[in-house]
Design an enzyme around this catalytic site. Structure first.
Site, PDB file in Angstrom:
ATOM      1  N   SER A   1      97.661  16.852 -10.888  1.00  0.00           N
ATOM      2  CA  SER A   1      98.632  15.767 -10.995  1.00  0.00           C
ATOM      3  C   SER A   1      97.897  14.427 -11.071  1.00  0.00           C
ATOM      4  O   SER A   1      97.081  14.224 -11.962  1.00  0.00           O
ATOM      5  CB  SER A   1      99.618  15.842  -9.820  1.00  0.00           C
ATOM      6  OG  SER A   1     100.733  14.997 -10.032  1.00  0.00           O
TER       7      SER A   1
ATOM      8  N   GLU B   1     100.358  19.589 -18.281  1.00  0.00           N
ATOM      9  CA  GLU B   1     101.559  19.867 -17.503  1.00  0.00           C
ATOM     10  C   GLU B   1     102.217  18.538 -17.171  1.00  0.00           C
ATOM     11  O   GLU B   1     101.609  17.483 -17.304  1.00  0.00           O
ATOM     12  CB  GLU B   1     101.225  20.649 -16.232  1.00  0.00           C
ATOM     13  CG  GLU B   1     100.285  19.952 -15.254  1.00  0.00           C
ATOM     14  CD  GLU B   1     100.980  18.997 -14.299  1.00  0.00           C
ATOM     15  OE1 GLU B   1     102.172  19.223 -13.979  1.00  0.00           O
ATOM     16  OE2 GLU B   1     100.342  18.024 -13.858  1.00  0.00           O
TER      17      GLU B   1
ATOM     18  N   HIS C   1     103.498  21.679 -11.733  1.00  0.00           N
ATOM     19  CA  HIS C   1     104.324  21.426 -10.551  1.00  0.00           C
ATOM     20  C   HIS C   1     105.444  22.465 -10.421  1.00  0.00           C
ATOM     21  O   HIS C   1     105.808  23.141 -11.380  1.00  0.00           O
ATOM     22  CB  HIS C   1     104.971  20.050 -10.646  1.00  0.00           C
ATOM     23  CG  HIS C   1     104.023  18.900 -10.536  1.00  0.00           C
ATOM     24  ND1 HIS C   1     103.167  18.547 -11.559  1.00  0.00           N
ATOM     25  CD2 HIS C   1     103.811  18.012  -9.534  1.00  0.00           C
ATOM     26  CE1 HIS C   1     102.459  17.484 -11.188  1.00  0.00           C
ATOM     27  NE2 HIS C   1     102.832  17.142  -9.963  1.00  0.00           N
TER      28      HIS C   1
END
Length: 297
Positions: free
Chosen positions: A111, A201, A271
């Site tokens: 992330s 992602e 996630h």
């Protein structure tokens, strides 16, 4: 890429919070327990539970904790407590110490931690795109085993997704969160994209925003040297069905489908679900016909 040494039980692992302030303390403890259960010595870095607005302390405090962990010769791996926002703020005028860089240690996270992973890749130092401490406890058994099998044995099985076609290619794996990576394009933190298999992602971005990010890559010509794209989970990225909007899958196919390179989607990383460990900077093979991402030892 300089590859850190394999880990073993008893090694010292330091925990840092380089981005957002810590909020999920129960999840944090579960992640710590998983590492401890493997026999690792866990040390919480200075200022690990500090709060400064939405950040885990001031830039100076977070940078100090990163520097202390990176330069500690006893530390064999650095695990990030969580993502959020803020890692890029630490990297203004940052230099990875040349002595430590000659014998690097694992940096582990995903992330917002993309900023650290990409900065290391720019210095040709491998790292690991993998669960942070606050998400590790929710991972299925196979994902946790995958993480430690790689760190301790260098073993990494292939991942199965949905092939879009485009044949088969090999290249250097560069995982990232899409929005974080987009904001790193053209900065000193961006590693070379030539010969890369990009693994992306995202979470919580509406389809039009995903469109905006990918269009930015196209306008910058950033896809020109990329050999393939591996897409993970784009969670919480679709608007209600009543909205006049494309789905995020439609956006990705519209903006990526004409690149004429192998693309595989629906891979188990990102996630809100399984987040399979992906080594940054290692050689991989991507089969766009069979939908397989495999790792070259």
């Amino acid at each position: 890429m300089k590859l850190p040494s394999l880990l073993k039980s008893g090694d010292l692992v330091q925990v840092i919070t380089p981005s957002g302030r810590l909020k999920e303390f129960s999840a944090f403890e579960k992640g710590l327990e998983i590492w401890r259960s493997r026999g690792y010595q866990i040390q919480l870095a200075s200022h690990w539970n500090t709060s400064e607005g939405y950040l885990a302390g001031t830039d100076t405090q977070r940078r100090q904790a990163l520097l202390e962990a990176w330069e500690n010769p006893q530390c064999k791996a650095i695990v990030c407590a969580r993502g959020g926002y803020g890692s890029a703020r630490l990297l203004e005028d940052w230099q990875w110490n040349s002595v430590s860089a000659s014998s690097p240690k694992w940096m582990i996270g995903f992330s917002d931690i993309t900023g650290l992973l990409w900065s290391l890749a720019k210095e040709e130092i491998a790292s690991l795109h993998a669960p942070v401490l606050t998400t590790l406890g929710a991972e299925p058994h196979w994902s946790v085993q995958r993480l430690f099998n790689y760190l301790e044995k260098g073993l990494l099985p292939s991942l199965q997704g949905l092939g879009w076609g485009g044949g088969k290619t090999t290249g250097t794996l560069l995982p990232a969160n899409l929005s974080v990576a987009t904001h790193l394009l053209g900065t000193p933190l961006q590693p070379s994209l030539d010969g890369v298999i990009l693994a992306l992602e995202e979470v919580g971005e509406a389809p039009y925003r995903v469109d905006r990010f990918v269009t930015q890559w196209r306008l910058m010509g950033a896809f020109k040297g990329i050999k393939g794209i591996a897409l993970g989970r784009f969670s919480q990225c679709n608007l209600p069905q009543s909205s006049s909007s494309w789905t995020v899958d439609k956006v990705l196919r519209d903006r990526l489908g004409d690149l004429n390179i192998p693309i595989v989607s629906n891979l188990p990383f990102g996630h809100d679900g399984e987040n399979a460990a992906l080594p940054v900077g290692t050689q991989v093979s991507l089969d766009g016909n069979l939908g397989v991402l495999s790792f070259i030892n």
